[in-house]
Design a protein around this motif. Structure first.
Motif, PDB file in Angstrom:
ATOM      1  N   SER A  89      -0.784   5.470  -4.477  1.00 29.91           N
ATOM      2  CA  SER A  89      -2.196   5.094  -4.516  1.00 29.91           C
ATOM      3  C   SER A  89      -2.399   3.757  -3.822  1.00 29.91           C
ATOM      4  O   SER A  89      -1.560   2.870  -3.904  1.00 29.91           O
ATOM      5  N   ARG A 103      -5.627   1.581  -1.034  1.00 21.23           N
ATOM      6  CA  ARG A 103      -6.938   1.572  -0.383  1.00 21.23           C
ATOM      7  C   ARG A 103      -6.714   1.463   1.117  1.00 21.23           C
ATOM      8  O   ARG A 103      -5.966   0.608   1.574  1.00 21.23           O
ATOM      9  N   SER A 157     -10.548   4.723  -1.276  1.00 25.12           N
ATOM     10  CA  SER A 157      -9.399   4.973  -2.147  1.00 25.12           C
ATOM     11  C   SER A 157      -8.501   6.033  -1.513  1.00 25.12           C
ATOM     12  O   SER A 157      -8.972   6.960  -0.857  1.00 25.12           O
TER      13      SER A 157
END
Length: 139
Positions: free
Chosen positions: A83, A85, A90
């Motif tokens: 995960s 950005r 996102s």
């Protein structure tokens, strides 16, 4: 009527906490080691992600050099996710074991991939430097 309205939320709470947590003591997915380079790709649209350590590079035909960004790794019970950005959006990549075909070559990959990039979902396949795809090098 009042007792039903009060009892129903309590029943939901009890269901959430009933019994021991089956995931406790379960081992996290260890099929992809932290030091492996992970390659993810998909078609329609074409995209590619290469992840090494805590850095990912996302590339596409419109961005051949790619965009580099930081990612965090999470090992779940049946796969690993990354995960971060990218350009303000996102980025979440879920990598799970399973034979995968890109539909364009005769390759078989050891992982299936789902990426959420902002509001867009991308599906594809993945492999690592230690767990390569099988099939031709040049499709």
């Amino acid at each position: 009527m009042k007792s039903i309205a009060f009892t129903l939320p309590l029943a939901f709470l009890a269901a959430c906490s009933a019994g021991p947590n089956e995931a406790e003591g379960a081992e996290k997915f260890s099929g992809i080691e932290y030091d492996e380079t992970v390659s993810l790709s998909g078609t329609e649209p074409f995209w590619n992600v290469k992840i090494s350590g805590n850095r990912a590079v996302f590339s596409s035909p419109e961005n051949l050099e790619g965009t580099s960004f930081a990612v965090e790794r999470f090992a779940g019970l049946n796969g690993v996710s990354f995960s971060g950005r990218m350009d303000g959006a996102s980025f979440d990549a879920m990598v799970t074991p399973g034979d995968c075909s890109d539909g364009m070559s005769d390759r078989t990959y050891p992982y299936t991939v789902t990426i959420t990039l902002g509001a867009e979902q991308l599906n594809g396949c993945g492999h690592t430097d230690r767990q390569p795809f099988s099939g031709p090098d040049q499709p």
